[in-house]
Design a protein around this motif. Structure first.
Motif, mmCIF file in Angstrom:
data_model
loop_
_atom_site.group_PDB
_atom_site.id
_atom_site.type_symbol
_atom_site.label_atom_id
_atom_site.label_comp_id
_atom_site.label_asym_id
_atom_site.label_seq_id
_atom_site.Cartn_x
_atom_site.Cartn_y
_atom_site.Cartn_z
ATOM 1 N N TYR A 63 51.362 27.574 1.710
ATOM 2 C CA TYR A 63 50.054 27.705 2.523
ATOM 3 C C TYR A 63 49.347 26.552 2.950
ATOM 4 C CZ TYR A 63 49.636 31.583 -0.951
ATOM 5 O OH TYR A 63 49.880 32.801 -1.720
ATOM 6 N N THR A 90 52.028 28.585 -14.954
ATOM 7 C CA THR A 90 50.990 28.836 -13.989
ATOM 8 C C THR A 90 51.085 28.000 -12.646
ATOM 9 O OG1 THR A 90 49.604 29.414 -15.819
ATOM 10 C CG2 THR A 90 48.312 29.032 -13.732
ATOM 11 N N LYS A 94 54.481 32.939 -8.533
ATOM 12 C CA LYS A 94 54.867 34.390 -9.022
ATOM 13 C C LYS A 94 53.802 35.272 -8.186
ATOM 14 C CE LYS A 94 54.037 33.528 -13.412
ATOM 15 N NZ LYS A 94 53.295 32.120 -13.149
HETATM 16 N N1 LIG Z 1 45.623 31.098 -0.789
HETATM 17 C C1 LIG Z 1 46.158 29.953 -1.086
HETATM 18 N N2 LIG Z 1 45.983 28.579 -0.619
HETATM 19 C C2 LIG Z 1 46.648 27.636 -1.048
HETATM 20 N N3 LIG Z 1 47.114 27.493 -1.834
HETATM 21 C C3 LIG Z 1 47.483 28.730 -2.826
HETATM 22 C C4 LIG Z 1 47.105 29.757 -2.511
HETATM 23 N N4 LIG Z 1 47.308 30.707 -3.505
HETATM 24 C C5 LIG Z 1 47.968 30.321 -4.224
HETATM 25 N N5 LIG Z 1 48.171 28.655 -3.901
HETATM 26 C C6 LIG Z 1 48.942 27.746 -4.588
HETATM 27 O O1 LIG Z 1 50.238 28.319 -4.546
HETATM 28 C C7 LIG Z 1 50.797 27.785 -5.851
HETATM 29 C C8 LIG Z 1 51.327 29.138 -6.680
HETATM 30 O O2 LIG Z 1 50.271 29.991 -6.940
HETATM 31 P P1 LIG Z 1 50.595 31.537 -7.445
HETATM 32 O O3 LIG Z 1 51.430 32.011 -6.727
HETATM 33 O O4 LIG Z 1 49.102 31.992 -7.585
HETATM 34 O O5 LIG Z 1 51.161 31.071 -8.774
HETATM 35 P P2 LIG Z 1 51.280 31.758 -10.447
HETATM 36 O O6 LIG Z 1 50.997 33.380 -10.143
HETATM 37 O O7 LIG Z 1 52.830 31.566 -10.585
HETATM 38 O O8 LIG Z 1 50.596 31.299 -11.352
HETATM 39 C C9 LIG Z 1 49.651 27.298 -6.535
HETATM 40 O O9 LIG Z 1 50.015 25.964 -6.634
HETATM 41 C C10 LIG Z 1 48.120 27.591 -5.973
HETATM 42 O O10 LIG Z 1 47.733 26.588 -6.140
#
Ligand SMILES: Nc1ncnc2c1ncn2[C@@H]1O[C@H](COP(=O)(O)OP(=O)(O)O)[C@@H](O)[C@H]1O
Ligand SMILES: [Mg+2]
Lengths: 278, 291
Positions: A63, A90, A94
């Motif tokens: 991202y 978390t 995923k």
């Molecule tokens: N839109 C976004 N912009 C920046 N960072 C993101 C965004 N969405 C998720 N992240 C980051 O990506 C990582 C993985 O997030 P995510 O896939 O939601 O994890 P999970 O679902 O396994 O808990 C995290 O560190 C989160 O902060």
């Protein structure tokens, strides 16, 4: 507990056959009480392996405003009809994987193929048609509050231009399938969490998708209700629908004994058939 | 079925945000009536030019104490000139009649002027009024000629005024138009926010993009159409109350603004505003609802 047969519906987009259906059905109903859901028999699983549904090759997603990649060099191959758990802490990445598969996000590197579609090279205007081959369920149900259960399911047919006659025939059928017969005309606020999630599953399944993605579908539900939802997903899986489910629920993973893919810091650390939560 | 859903969403959206809807319609109506007025003036300049093209004259005023041979000489020169289509001699009595007709609103002035004071003249119709300066140069020095005037130059002042008014209306139209489009963008953003649930679900189940965008774009188009109808009403009212009413005398000098000239504005206003609003809405959506 009686079995619901899932009939071939007139809305299904491509004809799909599950070579296992005849073999596997029937025996496991007694075991539902304790939710010991046997994985499909070996020969069946290999028969299903005829076709890959998901291919992730070297997929990386970083991202823009994040200091590390959320998904890094991930390689995953999933067969038609497989039931796969995505587990991990978390922030492991995923949900990002789900978003990549839904083409809500585009990877920076690597290639994603779902069915016959090269998702990474999918043109913008073709995204809606692609999403019709995928069903989706989330932790927060995502129902329209001002529509009844039946209307919520019908909405998914309506917005892709199916005639009303199709909805009239298919919606009661699919609501019956998810165990909501008789509650078609309730609004979401008149349903329990588990029942709302059943509506969401019905909506995701009504188009007979190739692939069903579920991001912590039991995250807001109590253990008993979670088990009911898992039964439902298992039943859908047995129609040949590939299911990819993100979960934190070790109980479910340990009892289902399906393929488990564990993710940490955006990378796959374990990929195990008939795995446990660990 | 889907059309019914889209239309109900459009009206729901406009109603939910009624104050913004009204503001949008008002600014659009103001902008479009100014645009309409500007187009009308533009058209009017053409009409006037065409009207006077055949009626404009160069007037060769003669010295007051001119004798007959000199007059004949000048007449011969006019006859010989190939710039001249035809001409008419106007003696002192005729000149007085014309003067009295022109200034009949000021009886004192009319009374004060006697036939003797006014010069006799040749009123010359040109083959092409654009050649008037050539003719003027040719005749101005001639013995017996007092002055040569070109009516086109007087008319030029009218054109300048009309041109100025036209520029003013178009500037107001532009400024109000920009304000209207900003309101459209804002309305679309608010609507997209209040419908974010539906939009998210529609995208999830694979509703086509045009279907997701249709209710928003149609909201903007609807406001544009209502705005143009109001603007059209304003222009018609302006014709009856201002042009044919209060300032009727002013407009006597030129051919009238016809009803037809106003009627053709309706499709133009509706078309222009609908298309521009739709594009604005669509661009706003590109930023607010990503695929
Ligand atoms: N839109 C976004 N912009 C920046 N960072 C993101 C965004 N969405 C998720 N992240 C980051 O990506 C990582 C993985 O997030 P995510 O896939 O939601 O994890 P999970 O679902 O396994 O808990 C995290 O560190 C989160 O902060
Ligand atoms: Mg997550």
């Amino acid at each position: 507990m009686g079995h619901l047969t899932i009939r071939a519906s007139p809305v299904r987009m491509k004809s799909r056959r599950n070579p296992c259906a005849a073999v596997t059905y029937g025996a496991e109903s007694a075991e539902y009480a304790t939710l010991v859901l046997e994985p499909p028999d070996r020969p069946c699983a290999s028969a299903a392996r005829l076709r890959l549904v998901i291919q992730l090759e070297g997929v990386t997603k970083h991202y823009p405003r994040s200091n590390r990649p959320s998904v890094e060099d991930v390689n995953v191959f999933i067969d038609k009809g497989e039931f796969v758990f995505f587990i991990g802490p978390t922030g492991a990445g995923k949900s990002t994987m789900i978003k990549l598969l839904l083409r809500e996000e585009v990877p920076d590197k690597g290639k994603i193929t779902v069915g016959d579609t090269d998702v990474t090279r999918l043109r913008r205007w073709k995204v809606p048609a692609y999403r019709r081959s995928i069903g989706c369920v989330f932790q927060d149900f995502r129902l329209l509050p001002n529509r009844t259960a039946a209307e919520n399911v019908a909405f998914a047919l309506e917005v892709i231009g199916k005639p009303r006659s199709v909805a009239r025939r298919v919606v009661p059928e699919v609501l019956e399938l998810v165990g909501l017969g008789g509650k078609e005309h309730r609004y979401p606020h008149e349903l329990s969490g588990g029942e709302q999630q059943r509506v969401a599953v019905a909506r995701a399944f009504v188009n007979r998708p190739l692939l069903l993605l579920a991001d912590e579908p039991t995250g807001n539900l109590d253990p008993d209700t979670s088990i009911e939802i898992m039964r439902l997903l298992d039943r859908i899986s047995r129609t040949g629908t590939t299911i990819l489910m993100v979960t934190h629920d070790s109980n479910i993973v340990n009892q289902m004994r399906r393929r488990v893919i564990e993710i940490e810091n955006g990378q796959i650390v374990r990929d195990q058939a008939r795995g446990v939560y660990g | 079925m889907r059309a019914k859903y889209v239309m109900s969403e459009v009206f729901l959206g406009l109603w939910r945000n009624i104050s913004m809807t009204i503001a949008m319609i008002i600014t659009m109506a103001v902008s479009l009536s100014m645009l309409g007025a500007g187009l009308m003036l533009y058209n009017q300049v053409d009409v006037i030019e065409e009207f006077y093209q055949t009626n404009l004259e160069v007037v060769v005023y003669l010295e007051r104490n001119i004798d007959q041979p000199t007059t004949d000489q000048i007449e011969a020169a006019l006859k010989a000139s190939d710039l001249v289509a035809n001409y008419q001699y106007e003696d002192k009595e005729k000149a007085l009649e014309r003067f009295q007709e022109t200034f009949k609103e000021s009886p004192d002035l009319v009374k004060a002027v006697e036939a003797d004071v006014l010069p006799s003249a040749f009123r010359v119709k040109m083959n092409d009024i654009a050649d008037a300066p050539k003719l003027i140069k040719e005749f101005e020095g001639m013995t017996g000629v007092y002055q040569v005037t070109n009516q086109r130059e007087i008319l030029q002042q009218v054109f300048d005024i009309l041109g100025g008014a036209q520029r003013l209306t178009l500037i107001v139209a532009l400024v109000q138009g920009v304000a209207a489009l900003m309101l459209v963008a804002n309305t679309i953003q608010v609507a997209a926010y209040s419908r974010r649930r539906e939009v998210a679900i529609m995208k999830l189940v694979g509703a086509p993009n045009w279907f997701v965008q249709a209710p928003f774009v149609l909201e903007a188009v609807f406001a544009a159409v209502i705005g143009s109808i109001f603007a059209f009403g304003t222009l018609i009212a302006a014709k009856f109350l201002v042009i044919d009413g209060q300032f009727a005398d002013l407009f006597k000098l030129m051919p009238p603004i016809t009803m037809q000239a106003i009627l053709v504005l309706l499709p133009i206003l509706v078309g222009v505003s609908a298309v521009i609003s739709a594009i604005t809405a669509w661009i706003t959506l590109r930023f607010n609802i990503k695929v």
